[in-house]
Design a protein around this motif. Structure first.
Motif, PDB file in Angstrom:
ATOM      1  N   PHE A 255       0.825  -1.206   0.000  1.00  0.00           N
ATOM      2  CA  PHE A 255       0.000   0.000   0.000  1.00  0.00           C
ATOM      3  C   PHE A 255       0.864   1.263   0.000  1.00  0.00           C
ATOM      4  O   PHE A 255       0.536   2.254  -0.662  1.00  0.00           O
ATOM      5  CB  PHE A 255      -0.937   0.002   1.211  1.00  0.00           C
TER       6      PHE A 255
ATOM      7  N   LEU B 206       2.260   1.862  -3.464  1.00  0.00           N
ATOM      8  CA  LEU B 206       1.202   2.395  -4.331  1.00  0.00           C
ATOM      9  C   LEU B 206       1.046   3.897  -4.095  1.00  0.00           C
ATOM     10  O   LEU B 206       0.907   4.678  -5.038  1.00  0.00           O
ATOM     11  CB  LEU B 206      -0.131   1.705  -4.044  1.00  0.00           C
TER      12      LEU B 206
ATOM     13  N   GLY C 258      -3.761   4.156  -2.970  1.00  0.00           N
ATOM     14  CA  GLY C 258      -2.740   3.685  -2.047  1.00  0.00           C
ATOM     15  C   GLY C 258      -2.644   4.554  -0.804  1.00  0.00           C
ATOM     16  O   GLY C 258      -2.536   4.044   0.318  1.00  0.00           O
TER      17      GLY C 258
END
Length: 245
Positions: free
Chosen positions: A146, A149, A162
């Protein structure tokens, strides 16, 4: 780690989490309002296909209804049950964000995937404390995904998704640590050692699954799989250390 009553905590300890999850909706709205959902996805075909496969699997994994977890929490205090309900709602919102990401990429969702089926069946077969430990494991090893991202996703919408999810997951990990903290202290040293060993085995397996399933997406965001794997296990180690402290 399968005991049920051990997870009951005083409502006072979890009221702050109810407040956090409730007020978090405003932050969600503010972040999502900054994402230009109508912007076209100008990505190379190969990169688009890689992100589609990755998002499809995360959408499926984040999209559980949480009913089994909430049923197991029936013996908990009122505030803890409500905090768990709000946690499940945020996870479902993450699934919805991945669906919006897939729409942005011009793709649909999956109905099932082997990794999600295995993890779901494992969680449902065990008690609340063990399910929370598995939940913590999954989120700890997913955090580097995450974060990358958010920092270097190849598209503004991808980076927005993200950012939105990574901020939530930091608090989700803290919440799960708060529920699990102290549970291991009640075990004898040999049992505690065995539990920690098994927990690490699960974490290594989970990180390996993410590396295999999402390695191309990680590389598309500039994170080599080996670096992801190390970051995932460091994330898990920090969570475990906070849980046993």
């Amino acid at each position: 780690m399968t005991a049920h009553r051990d997870t009951t905590a005083s409502d006072v300890a979890f009221e702050k989490w109810v407040t956090h999850f409730t007020s978090n909706r405003r932050r969600h709205d503010a972040i999502e309002a900054m994402i230009d959902w109508e912007a076209p996805a100008r990505l190379p075909t190969g990169v688009r296909a890689i992100l589609v496969r990755s998002f499809q699997r995360f959408e499926l994994g984040e999209g559980g209804d949480g009913l089994h977890l909430l049923r197991k929490a029936e013996g908990c205090g009122t505030a803890q049950r409500e905090a768990l309900r709000l946690l499940v709602a945020e996870e479902q919102k993450h699934s919805a964000l991945f669906r919006r990401g897939l729409q942005h990429l011009g793709a649909g969702t999956l109905t099932n995937h082997w990794s999600d089926l295995i993890f779901t069946r494992l969680r449902r077969a065990l008690g609340l404390r063990t399910e929370l430990a598995l939940f913590l494991t999954a989120e700890a090893v997913a955090m580097p995904y995450f974060v990358v991202l958010a920092r270097s996703g190849p598209d503004p919408v991808i980076r927005g998704i993200g950012t939105r999810i990574a901020l939530d997951e930091e608090h989700h990990l803290a919440f799960q640590i708060a529920q699990l903290r102290g549970g291991l202290a009640a075990l004898t040293t040999p049992v505690r050692t065995l539990v920690l060993l098994l927990w690490w085995v699960v974490a290594v397996g989970a990180a390996t699954v993410v590396a295999l399933d999402h390695g191309s997406a990680l590389r598309a965001c500039g994170l080599p799989v080996r670096r992801y794997w190390g970051a995932a296990l460091r994330s898990f180690r920090r969570a475990v250390e906070a849980t046993v402290s």
